[in-house]
Write an enzyme that holds these catalytic residues in place. Structure first.
Site, PDB file in Angstrom:
ATOM      1  N   SER A 288       0.603  -1.232   0.005  1.00  0.00           N
ATOM      2  CA  SER A 288      -0.074  -0.037   0.086  1.00  0.00           C
ATOM      3  C   SER A 288       0.829   1.306   0.052  1.00  0.00           C
ATOM      4  O   SER A 288       1.710   1.631  -1.076  1.00  0.00           O
ATOM      5  CB  SER A 288      -0.823  -0.080   1.278  1.00  0.00           C
ATOM      6  OG  SER A 288      -1.887   0.943   0.974  1.00  0.00           O
ATOM      7  N   ASP A 299      10.564   4.280  -9.632  1.00  0.00           N
ATOM      8  CA  ASP A 299      10.260   4.550 -11.186  1.00  0.00           C
ATOM      9  C   ASP A 299      10.949   5.865 -11.533  1.00  0.00           C
ATOM     10  O   ASP A 299      11.168   6.255 -12.740  1.00  0.00           O
ATOM     11  CB  ASP A 299       8.879   4.956 -11.175  1.00  0.00           C
ATOM     12  CG  ASP A 299       8.162   3.733 -11.499  1.00  0.00           C
ATOM     13  OD1 ASP A 299       8.551   2.656 -11.510  1.00  0.00           O
ATOM     14  OD2 ASP A 299       6.886   3.806 -11.440  1.00  0.00           O
ATOM     15  N   LYS A 313      -0.394  -4.258  -3.287  1.00  0.00           N
ATOM     16  CA  LYS A 313      -1.610  -3.561  -3.456  1.00  0.00           C
ATOM     17  C   LYS A 313      -1.836  -2.354  -3.876  1.00  0.00           C
ATOM     18  O   LYS A 313      -1.041  -1.471  -3.222  1.00  0.00           O
ATOM     19  CB  LYS A 313      -1.939  -3.526  -1.542  1.00  0.00           C
ATOM     20  CG  LYS A 313      -3.233  -2.897  -1.323  1.00  0.00           C
ATOM     21  CD  LYS A 313      -3.435  -2.945   0.202  1.00  0.00           C
ATOM     22  CE  LYS A 313      -4.863  -2.248   0.460  1.00  0.00           C
ATOM     23  NZ  LYS A 313      -4.922  -0.820   0.472  1.00  0.00           N
TER      24      LYS A 313
END
Length: 559
Positions: A288, A299, A313
């Protein structure tokens, strides 16, 4: 002809969508009326009285289970649990408790809590709370007795093992207790700092800032390890605030989308550490909001991820009020990290015939690209840039922990050694381990190893298939003797890992959670690997695969 057909096709699609919506609404109304009639008929005609609150909670839970495990109903009685989930705060004495040998006992007072200040210790068996005898009660029952309005007193009697005057009494004033998100931060090498983050609650970002400020006081501090292993997440806003320490102000770190609504999250403050080499540790318990942090840093090529694949999640929940002080936590959106990928591992909208949900296989995941052109994949969590296995338990250590032998000995050690060792030199000398070994052997701990189970199955199959000859019986007996459980032998054979865990447990008796983490990370292979990567050319090598224009174009197409 095409000019005529295209509008008709579009109109047909729109009409079909409208019909589907109308059909859905009618089905909803029909089923609500049926459910109301079902309850009324049952209440009026059933032979005995209906426990209506329990029945409704069971029915609502069953319905929500068809959606996903994160959409949950909370009654007014669950308000404390809901508050603790979002803020980390609740009103009580501030201690973890557990059931043990027919009693509820203190497992660990929270650092700085009323329980810790009053002198309650791990291992204390709760005998009475106010006027209520606690023997035979469950943890939930005792928890309700200990919680209450801040400022009120609660009387607690405990039996403390391994001390002469074992029956002790305490009057503890309840407070609003806040759990720490950062149990420990410190230097793990002359140049590398370390922060363990356990949750994302309302004060998490502030605790991270305080930890970073403390690390800055070390003149050599020039690299950082952020440990998110076992961090199940929490508030999205806390994740965004924490990312603001490491990324330029105004950086897009998250996009959420659901029910036709989209929201963009960007960092909001000037970073304190925009360029410091950063390693983020992940494992299967990283989920999460912690995946938002780790995923955005991966990223954007701002950090190296080390450890094991995260949970996966990619769903966001909001809490909505219901009548009578109830609440509903609802999945309202999916989230996408900067490359555009969704890391959700399970698609709850596509269930198997038996109702189960399968994890997305790696072969069906899609390739995305980081800002510098490194390949990453969606679905199934975050894959680390460097995979390093966590420490694993041997059979003997697993049993020592689950049968509370290490917990009990740590309590005994603390009772007989009022002064602990300095934390920076905390270790288990051989004479202490010899005393522990004697303690365990005298206790007569019984356990089976994985070899015991395997050999029993081999013997069973050999008997059933008619292969149990005298020679085979003798061979199996030899294997059972050499590979089966042998307490004294196993305590010596696994001495190193048992001593490490014992040191962690005893350290908590003197230094709380900070002591446990400080001792644990000294022999942690993932932390060791992170230090090696941060302090070598490996860090730049991992992040140096650059093709910015190409990767941005590919990611833009996916959006």
């Amino acid at each position: 002809m095409k000019r005529i057909l295209l509008p008709i096709v579009a109109l047909t699609i729109i009409s079909t969508g409208a019909c589907a919506k109308k059909s859905h609404d009618m089905s909803l109304q029909r089923n609500l009326k049926t459910f109301n009639a079902l309850v009324k008929t049952l209440e009026e005609n059933y032979v005995d009285s209906i426990r209506i609150d329990e029945a409704f909670k069971a029915a609502s839970g069953a319905m929500l289970n068809t959606v996903d495990p994160y959409t949950e109903y909370y009654t007014a009685d669950d308000r404390d649990a809901l508050m603790k989930m979002t803020t980390g705060e609740y009103a009580g004495i501030g201690s973890y408790i557990t059931e043990y040998d027919g009693y509820v006992c203190i497992s660990q007072p929270i650092d700085g809590s009323p329980a810790a200040r009053a002198g309650l210790m791990p291992g204390d068996r709760i005998v009475k709370v106010d006027t209520v005898a606690a023997a035979g009660l469950k943890s939930a029952d005792v928890s309700r007795l200990l919680k209450g309005t801040p400022g009120t007193d609660v009387y607690i009697e405990v039996n403390r093992p391994y001390v002469a005057d074992s029956l002790l009494s305490f009057t503890v004033t309840r407070e609003k207790v806040g759990e720490k998100s950062v149990p420990y931060s410190g230097m793990v090498s002359p140049s590398t700092g370390y922060i363990r983050l356990n949750s994302y609650i309302s004060n998490s970002a502030q605790e991270i800032t305080s930890a970073l400020d403390s690390l800055k006081k070390n003149p050599g501090f020039s690299r950082l390890i952020l440990d998110l292993r076992g961090n199940g997440g929490g508030l999205v806003e806390s994740a965004i605030d924490i990312l603001g320490n490491f990324l330029p102000k105004g950086t897009q770190v998250l996009r959420t989308s659901g029910n036709g609504k989209e929201r963009i999250y960007k960092t909001t403050h000037t970073p304190s550490f925009p360029d410091m080499p950063l390693a983020v540790l992940t494992d299967g318990g990283t989920a999460s909001a912690s995946e938002i942090t780790a995923g955005a840093l991966q990223d954007l090529d701002r950090a190296v991820l080390i450890g094991n694949r995260s949970f996966g999640k990619g769903l966001v929940q909001n809490i909505f009020p219901l009548p009578h002080d109830a609440s509903l936590k609802v999945t309202v959106a999916k989230y996408y990290i900067p490359s555009g990928r969704l890391i959700q591992a399970l698609d709850y909208s596509r269930r198997n015939p038996d109702g189960s949900v399968a994890r997305t296989p790696d072969s069906l995941t899609n390739i995305y690209y980081t800002s510098r052109g490194r390949e990453v994949r969606d679905g199934g969590g975050l894959q680390p840039d460097s995979v390093v296995k966590n420490n694993t338990y041997s059979d003997i250590l697993y049993n020592l922990v689950t049968k509370n032998r290490i917990f009990d000995y740590a309590n005994k050690y603390r009772a007989t050694h009022p002064e602990g060792m300095p934390l920076d030199r905390f270790e288990i000398p051989d004479e202490v381990y010899a005393d522990f070994t004697e303690f365990v052997i005298e206790g007569g701990m019984q356990y089976d190893t994985s070899f015991d189970a395997l050999l029993k199955e081999i013997r069973k199959q050999a008997d059933e298939q008619g292969y149990m000859t005298a020679d085979n019986d003798s061979t199996l007996a030899t294997l059972e003797k050499s590979l089966g459980s042998d307490l004294k032998r196993d305590l010596e054979f696994k001495k190193g890992e048992i001593k490490d865990y014992l040191a962690e447990e005893i350290a908590t008796r003197y230094y709380g959670d900070a002591g446990r983490v400080a001792v644990e990370i000294r022999t942690d292979p993932v932390v060791e690997a992170a230090i090696g990567i941060l302090e070598s050319s490996q860090y730049d090598a991992i992040l140096s695969k650059a093709d910015d224009a190409k990767s941005k174009m590919k990611n833009e197409k996916r959006k």
